[in-house]
Design an enzyme around this catalytic site. Structure first.
Site, PDB file in Angstrom:
ATOM      1  N   LYS A 180      38.843  32.650  36.287  1.00 39.47           N
ATOM      2  CA  LYS A 180      38.873  32.514  37.754  1.00 39.47           C
ATOM      3  C   LYS A 180      37.458  32.505  38.338  1.00 39.47           C
ATOM      4  O   LYS A 180      37.133  31.676  39.179  1.00 39.47           O
ATOM      5  CB  LYS A 180      39.673  33.667  38.386  1.00 39.47           C
TER       6      LYS A 180
ATOM      7  N   ARG B  90      46.810  41.000  44.318  1.00 39.15           N
ATOM      8  CA  ARG B  90      47.208  41.249  42.937  1.00 39.15           C
ATOM      9  C   ARG B  90      48.534  41.983  42.844  1.00 39.15           C
ATOM     10  O   ARG B  90      49.000  42.243  41.743  1.00 39.15           O
ATOM     11  CB  ARG B  90      46.156  42.155  42.290  1.00 39.15           C
TER      12      ARG B  90
ATOM     13  N   ARG C 278      32.938  37.874  26.545  1.00 35.94           N
ATOM     14  CA  ARG C 278      32.157  37.710  27.784  1.00 35.94           C
ATOM     15  C   ARG C 278      30.935  38.612  27.800  1.00 35.94           C
ATOM     16  O   ARG C 278      30.983  39.773  27.404  1.00 35.94           O
ATOM     17  CB  ARG C 278      33.028  38.038  28.993  1.00 35.94           C
TER      18      ARG C 278
ATOM     19  N   ARG D   4      30.958  44.188  30.030  1.00 34.82           N
ATOM     20  CA  ARG D   4      31.600  44.991  31.078  1.00 34.82           C
ATOM     21  C   ARG D   4      32.433  46.104  30.443  1.00 34.82           C
ATOM     22  O   ARG D   4      33.091  45.885  29.430  1.00 34.82           O
ATOM     23  CB  ARG D   4      32.525  44.090  31.921  1.00 34.82           C
TER      24      ARG D   4
ATOM     25  N   ARG E 289      44.586  46.184  31.323  1.00 34.41           N
ATOM     26  CA  ARG E 289      44.484  45.148  32.361  1.00 34.41           C
ATOM     27  C   ARG E 289      45.562  44.087  32.196  1.00 34.41           C
ATOM     28  O   ARG E 289      46.146  43.626  33.176  1.00 34.41           O
ATOM     29  CB  ARG E 289      43.096  44.479  32.284  1.00 34.41           C
TER      30      ARG E 289
END
Ligand code: AP5
Length: 250
Positions: free
Chosen positions: A41, A120, A159, A192, A203
């Site tokens: 996103k 969300r 990531r 992260r 998550r």
């Protein structure tokens, strides 16, 4: 300050000015980006903002910016919120909704907006509907990015994010030229906290339980636009534009 950093500073504080320049004067777009954590996103938001001249508001970015601030500057609710985020859990609705209300200027922005990571939950979606109705505005589209779960996990696990300008890289699909260093600003890249395996699991479960039902909600509202997130970022961006062109003049 670079345009990206100015934007990052603005999302970090409700009183800062929006630095986005209208790339498409006369036409503004109001959209929500929906999809699993790590589906891409943020990557697409950057490309869409560039093309459409909209302003991006990422609730995740706002919480991460708060994390860098002195704790004495944060409200108790925000300090509490950071604990949820670290564990990969959703921040409570009231905190998120208050934070977006503080940034209602973003919804009123003449350049339009791209909401990344909000809403969300059903309660957040209802709050957004109310905020927009009070401003006499409507959503143009809700882009829902679809990708098989194993690819989502791969994207999250690889990531790396720049500590300074927040640009994201990926160890396989978008490696930096120099290991551990940001191509854009020379900052240090880090993983992260919520990209660790134990947080990723939490998550993804939160997404299944709370966010996925919004696909049905926006399908009923007639604003849902499904986009395949498979393939390189440029290809996914073309998928977005192709789907949007079927519905509006972009
Ligand atoms: P948030 O920051 O919103 O995280 P997220 O939704 O989990 O999304 P990500 O930022 O992890 O992923 P992305 O989809 O943007 O993917 P990206 O482009 O980086 O939220 C973090 C936390 O904040 C939440 O867990 C929660 O605690 C809290 N929070 C935020 N909003 C909230 C809300 N509304 N309510 C409650 N709590 C909230 O891409 C991922 C990787 O893949 C990158 O390495 C990238 O380079 C790579 N990549 C991207 N596209 C491609 C591609 N096409 N091909 C190959 N690789 C790709």
């Amino acid at each position: 300050m670079s345009e990206k950093n100015e934007r990052a500073a603005w999302i970090g504080g409700p009183k800062m000015q929006c630095a986005t320049k209208a790339a498409n004067p006369g036409r503004s777009f109001r959209m929500v980006l929906l999809g699993a954590p790590g589906v891409g996103k943020g990557t697409q938001a950057e490309m869409l903002c560039e093309r459409l001249g909209t302003c991006q508001l990422s609730t995740g970015d706002v919480f991460r910016a708060a994390k860098c601030m002195d704790e004495s500057q944060l409200s108790p609710a925000m300090v509490h919120a950071l604990g949820y985020m670290q564990r990969g859990e959703l921040v409570p609705d009231d905190t998120v909704i208050d934070m977006v209300k503080e940034r209602i200027g973003c919804l009123k922005c003449q350049n339009g907006f791209l909401l990344d990571g909000f809403p969300r939950t059903a309660s957040q979606a209802g709050a957004l509907d109310q905020m927009l109705a009070s401003l006499g505005l409507k959503l143009d589209a809700v882009l829902n990015f679809e990708l098989p779960l194993e690819q989502v996990v791969e994207r999250l696990g690889g990531r790396r994010t720049c500590q300074s300008c927040k640009t994201t890289f990926h160890v396989v699909s978008k490696p930096p030229q120099v290991d551990g260093i940001c191509d854009r600003c020379g900052g240090t890249l880090y993983t992260r906290e919520d990209d660790r395996p134990e947080s990723i699991r939490v998550r993804l479960q939160a997404y299944e339980d709370s966010t996925k039902p919004l696909v049905e909600y926006y399908a009923k509202a007639g604003t849902l636009v499904s986009v395949s997130a498979d393939g390189a970022p440029g290809k996914v961006f073309e998928n977005c534009m192709e789907e949007l062109r079927k519905r509006m003049d972009v």
